[in-house]
Write a protein that holds these residues in place. Structure first.
Motif, PDB file in Angstrom:
ATOM      1  N   LYS A   1     -14.213   1.411  94.057  1.00  0.00           N
ATOM      2  CA  LYS A   1     -13.980   2.827  93.761  1.00  0.00           C
ATOM      3  C   LYS A   1     -14.607   3.111  92.401  1.00  0.00           C
ATOM      4  O   LYS A   1     -14.615   2.241  91.524  1.00  0.00           O
ATOM      5  CB  LYS A   1     -12.473   3.118  93.724  1.00  0.00           C
TER       6      LYS A   1
ATOM      7  N   LYS B   1      -8.631  14.512 101.093  1.00  0.00           N
ATOM      8  CA  LYS B   1      -8.447  13.644 102.258  1.00  0.00           C
ATOM      9  C   LYS B   1      -9.194  14.200 103.478  1.00  0.00           C
ATOM     10  O   LYS B   1      -9.862  13.454 104.204  1.00  0.00           O
ATOM     11  CB  LYS B   1      -6.953  13.538 102.584  1.00  0.00           C
TER      12      LYS B   1
ATOM     13  N   LYS C   1      -4.569   6.557  90.835  1.00  0.00           N
ATOM     14  CA  LYS C   1      -4.062   5.662  91.882  1.00  0.00           C
ATOM     15  C   LYS C   1      -3.740   6.468  93.140  1.00  0.00           C
ATOM     16  O   LYS C   1      -4.139   6.093  94.246  1.00  0.00           O
ATOM     17  CB  LYS C   1      -2.806   4.959  91.355  1.00  0.00           C
ATOM     18  N   ASP C   2      -3.056   7.588  92.954  1.00  0.00           N
ATOM     19  CA  ASP C   2      -2.672   8.428  94.095  1.00  0.00           C
ATOM     20  C   ASP C   2      -3.893   8.900  94.882  1.00  0.00           C
ATOM     21  O   ASP C   2      -3.903   8.833  96.108  1.00  0.00           O
ATOM     22  CB  ASP C   2      -1.915   9.678  93.608  1.00  0.00           C
TER      23      ASP C   2
ATOM     24  N   PHE D   1      -6.889   7.675  95.070  1.00  0.00           N
ATOM     25  CA  PHE D   1      -7.575   6.592  95.790  1.00  0.00           C
ATOM     26  C   PHE D   1      -6.734   6.097  96.962  1.00  0.00           C
ATOM     27  O   PHE D   1      -7.242   5.886  98.062  1.00  0.00           O
ATOM     28  CB  PHE D   1      -7.892   5.431  94.844  1.00  0.00           C
ATOM     29  N   GLU D   2      -5.427   5.929  96.729  1.00  0.00           N
ATOM     30  CA  GLU D   2      -4.550   5.390  97.779  1.00  0.00           C
ATOM     31  C   GLU D   2      -4.342   6.372  98.921  1.00  0.00           C
ATOM     32  O   GLU D   2      -4.389   6.009 100.088  1.00  0.00           O
ATOM     33  CB  GLU D   2      -3.170   5.079  97.184  1.00  0.00           C
ATOM     34  N   LYS D   3      -4.129   7.620  98.568  1.00  0.00           N
ATOM     35  CA  LYS D   3      -3.712   8.584  99.590  1.00  0.00           C
ATOM     36  C   LYS D   3      -4.868   9.273 100.304  1.00  0.00           C
ATOM     37  O   LYS D   3      -4.670   9.880 101.354  1.00  0.00           O
ATOM     38  CB  LYS D   3      -2.769   9.626  98.962  1.00  0.00           C
TER      39      LYS D   3
ATOM     40  N   ASN E   1      -8.333   7.776 100.121  1.00  0.00           N
ATOM     41  CA  ASN E   1      -9.449   6.840 100.270  1.00  0.00           C
ATOM     42  C   ASN E   1     -10.769   7.423  99.750  1.00  0.00           C
ATOM     43  O   ASN E   1     -11.854   7.065 100.204  1.00  0.00           O
ATOM     44  CB  ASN E   1      -9.600   6.388 101.733  1.00  0.00           C
TER      45      ASN E   1
ATOM     46  N   LEU F   1      -5.516   0.239  87.788  1.00  0.00           N
ATOM     47  CA  LEU F   1      -5.886   0.367  89.207  1.00  0.00           C
ATOM     48  C   LEU F   1      -5.960  -1.007  89.864  1.00  0.00           C
ATOM     49  O   LEU F   1      -5.535  -1.186  91.008  1.00  0.00           O
ATOM     50  CB  LEU F   1      -7.231   1.100  89.339  1.00  0.00           C
TER      51      LEU F   1
ATOM     52  N   ASN G   1      -2.759  -2.330  90.795  1.00  0.00           N
ATOM     53  CA  ASN G   1      -2.264  -1.605  91.965  1.00  0.00           C
ATOM     54  C   ASN G   1      -3.145  -1.798  93.208  1.00  0.00           C
ATOM     55  O   ASN G   1      -3.138  -0.965  94.121  1.00  0.00           O
ATOM     56  CB  ASN G   1      -2.125  -0.123  91.620  1.00  0.00           C
ATOM     57  N   ASN G   2      -3.916  -2.891  93.187  1.00  0.00           N
ATOM     58  CA  ASN G   2      -4.707  -3.292  94.364  1.00  0.00           C
ATOM     59  C   ASN G   2      -5.777  -2.290  94.776  1.00  0.00           C
ATOM     60  O   ASN G   2      -6.088  -2.163  95.954  1.00  0.00           O
ATOM     61  CB  ASN G   2      -3.790  -3.578  95.559  1.00  0.00           C
ATOM     62  N   ILE G   3      -6.295  -1.580  93.806  1.00  0.00           N
ATOM     63  CA  ILE G   3      -7.447  -0.713  94.090  1.00  0.00           C
ATOM     64  C   ILE G   3      -8.669  -1.405  93.495  1.00  0.00           C
ATOM     65  O   ILE G   3      -8.666  -1.773  92.322  1.00  0.00           O
ATOM     66  CB  ILE G   3      -7.229   0.694  93.508  1.00  0.00           C
TER      67      ILE G   3
END
Lengths: 252, 195
Positions: free
Chosen positions: A4, A189, A212-213, A215-217, A219, A243, A246-248
């Motif tokens: 990312k 999204k 984080k939000d 990227f996570e929510k 993609n 990040l 938080n596994n990004i």
């Protein structure tokens, strides 16, 4: 695996950064080259330079600036603002810009996108969309730096632009821009899921959790912000470390 | 030390020149046969489309010049793909120096084509990667990739594993943009200059 991307955006007027910064270690905080090089060193993945110079004669300054940026910055960068012809783009790319972004001019003349994609390849054509969610719940395209409303929905224009040859979408939510309340997750999204090209989310990033939000929510491929980086409210190494925890996947 | 960048119709030469300047190397941009032959190092960059690039090279007989080079040559991005045998991009016969095929990435939900951004390279096995740690991140912009083979000296994964760098004799190629890959890219350029 592809990471990312974190993208600081610098607004430029007459060859200088507009908003100012509070980096104490810069000799000249108004110099886009020095600030860009600092971000590159800190781990920014790309830079966006948005020229808001009003007059045509001053635009020559931009080409000279792009050349200086390319000389000193060792990561890719995009240049946008007032681009309306193949000749404009040729000058910027020849002097070392990697991509250009178009907005109002492309909306008014969609064939510009095709002309640029045919001449230089889709990979360097970024379509910037300023969009606002209206009371009817729909996201509409705004032009001229957000001053002019259109009746076109952002998703419709984005899909059309990709058909025409745009290689990436830079999506700015006017509802979120400047609020520091987080990115626009719903429209981001929708774009990520419906378009075959990368999307950059812009507007609203105020905390590390907001990145984080998004990227996570959603993609989304990349997130862009300006003042939070310029005023050192979030520094890029901290953001990337956060990040990663938080596994990004980010570049270190 | 005399470093030459081959001038042709496929972009990004200025960025390569600047990257070399940052590591203290002054390069000359030329399409003159004699100057290219005389150089100690030859860089063959490229951003663009394979068939029109090959057509341009052939029209100026640069294809034969490149094939005959004995000094270290570094193909970058399209330059690397043109060193290969054949590209699926408009079904193009390339220079055929490295016996490898160039294929189009299969589009997938998580792998948009072209690949644009930073990805990690591993399986590094060449002096070109001296002091470059495995899994270093490099910057990519490409829709086509070279297949893995005995000539692969760096591997990358984007839906498929592919050759991020190749070698045959004095010919080296990197798929990624060394000139835009931060300090890692500068180290690789420096390594090439020092070969």
């Amino acid at each position: 695996m592809l990471t990312k991307r974190i993208i600081p955006c610098l607004d430029i007027k007459d060859g200088r950064t507009v908003k100012g910064t509070n980096f104490v270690d810069l000799r000249d905080a108004g110099d886009p080259v020095e600030l860009g090089a600092l971000y590159a060193k800190q781990g920014a993945d790309e830079l966006v330079f948005l020229d808001i110079t009003a007059t045509v004669e001053k635009r020559k300054t931009l080409v000279e600036l792009v050349r200086r940026i390319a000389m000193h910055v060792n990561i890719p960068f995009t240049v946008g603002g007032g681009i309306s012809s193949v000749a404009d783009v040729n000058a910027l790319l020849e002097n070392g810009a990697d991509k250009i972004s178009v907005n109002t001019a492309a909306f008014k003349n969609p064939q510009l996108i095709t002309a640029l994609a045919n001449e230089f390849g889709s990979q360097c054509v970024v379509l910037a969309i300023d969009t606002k969610k209206e009371e009817d719940g729909e996201w509409y395209v705004y032009l001229n730096g957000g001053r002019t409303k259109t009746d076109t929905k952002a998703m419709t224009w984005a899909a059309q632009s990709v058909e025409l040859g745009a290689g990436e979408i830079l999506l700015t939510s006017m509802n979120h821009d400047g609020t520091k309340q987080g990115f626009a997750l719903d429209i981001t999204k929708a774009m990520v899921e419906n378009l075959p090209v990368p999307v950059i989310a812009s507007g609203g990033g105020g905390t590390m959790a907001h990145f984080k939000d998004v990227f996570e929510k959603t993609n989304v491929d990349a997130a862009l912000a300006a003042s939070i980086f310029h005023f050192n409210e979030i520094c890029i190494p901290d953001l990337k470390a956060y990040l990663e925890i938080n596994n990004i996947l980010v570049r270190k | 030390m005399n470093t030459v960048i081959i001038k042709y119709n496929a972009g990004n030469i200025q960025s390569v020149l600047f990257a070399l300047e940052r590591i203290g190397v002054q390069a000359e941009v030329t399409d003159e046969k004699e100057r290219i032959l005389r150089a100690d190092k030859v860089i063959f960059p490229g951003v663009g489309e394979a068939s029109s690039a090959m057509k341009y090279l052939k029209e100026r007989k640069l294809d034969e010049v490149i094939k005959g080079l004995k000094q270290p040559v570094l193909g970058i991005c399209l330059g690397m793909q043109l060193l290969c045998k054949h590209s699926e991009e408009n079904d193009t016969d390339c220079l055929g120096i490295v016996p490898v095929k160039v294929k189009k990435f299969p589009a997938g939900k998580d792998c948009k084509v072209p690949q644009i951004g930073w990805n990690n390279i591993y399986g590094l096995k060449s002096p070109l990667f001296k002091e470059v740690p495995s899994n270093s991140y490099i910057y990519n912009v490409h829709g086509y990739y070279a297949e893995k083979s005995d000539h692969t000296i760096a591997t990358c994964n984007y839906g498929v594993e592919y050759a991020a760098a190749i070698v045959k004799d004095n010919f080296y190629g990197v798929q990624f943009h060394t000139e835009k890959s931060s300090v890692v890219g500068e180290q690789i350029l420096k390594n090439f200059i020092e070969l």
